[in-house]
Design a protein around this motif. Structure first.
Motif, mmCIF file in Angstrom:
data_model
loop_
_atom_site.group_PDB
_atom_site.id
_atom_site.type_symbol
_atom_site.label_atom_id
_atom_site.label_comp_id
_atom_site.label_asym_id
_atom_site.label_seq_id
_atom_site.Cartn_x
_atom_site.Cartn_y
_atom_site.Cartn_z
ATOM 1 N N ILE A 4 0.871 -1.163 0.000
ATOM 2 C CA ILE A 4 0.000 0.000 0.000
ATOM 3 C C ILE A 4 0.916 1.223 0.000
ATOM 4 N N THR A 5 0.491 2.313 -0.601
ATOM 5 C CA THR A 5 1.293 3.537 -0.550
ATOM 6 C C THR A 5 0.532 4.602 0.222
ATOM 7 N N GLU A 6 1.283 5.412 0.931
ATOM 8 C CA GLU A 6 0.726 6.548 1.660
ATOM 9 C C GLU A 6 1.362 7.822 1.131
ATOM 10 N N ARG A 7 0.599 8.895 1.097
ATOM 11 C CA ARG A 7 1.129 10.197 0.725
ATOM 12 C C ARG A 7 1.607 10.877 2.004
ATOM 13 N N VAL A 8 2.887 11.240 2.042
ATOM 14 C CA VAL A 8 3.483 11.886 3.208
ATOM 15 C C VAL A 8 3.856 13.309 2.827
ATOM 16 N N ARG A 24 7.723 6.235 11.285
ATOM 17 C CA ARG A 24 6.499 5.570 10.805
ATOM 18 C C ARG A 24 6.432 4.107 11.242
ATOM 19 N N LEU A 57 5.417 9.692 -1.998
ATOM 20 C CA LEU A 57 4.744 8.429 -1.731
ATOM 21 C C LEU A 57 5.633 7.549 -0.868
ATOM 22 N N VAL A 60 4.098 1.063 2.065
ATOM 23 C CA VAL A 60 3.905 0.399 3.352
ATOM 24 C C VAL A 60 3.903 -1.100 3.080
#
Length: 79
Positions: A4-8, A24, A57, A60
């Motif tokens: 999964i990708t998260e926007r940071v 994180r 990006l 995770v």
């Protein structure tokens, strides 16, 4: 399984990619910093510390599966 990708978005001074990864996940994540730079072309151009407002990006990784109880060996006692 896919990650999964998260926007940071950087919201503090003096933050580096490796520090963001540590905060994180709370553990070492070998190869993750390199994956972040590969996923976000141009991110390295900002230098070691990222400026405020920089967005990127963050992959995770899927959690490690729990060991199968049938495969866990009983300890051997010598005495």
């Amino acid at each position: 399984m896919t990650d999964i990708t998260e926007r940071v978005t950087v919201e503090g001074d003096g933050l580096t990619i490796s520090l963001i990864v540590w905060r994180r996940f709370h553990r070492a994540m070998p190869g993750l910093v390199e994956r972040i730079y590969a996923m976000n072309p141009g991110l390295a151009a900002h230098g070691a510390t990222l400026p405020l407002g920089t967005s990127f990006l963050l992959p995770v990784p899927a959690p490690d599966p729990a060991p199968d109880p049938a495969q866990v060996l009983a300890p051997i006692r010598l005495w």
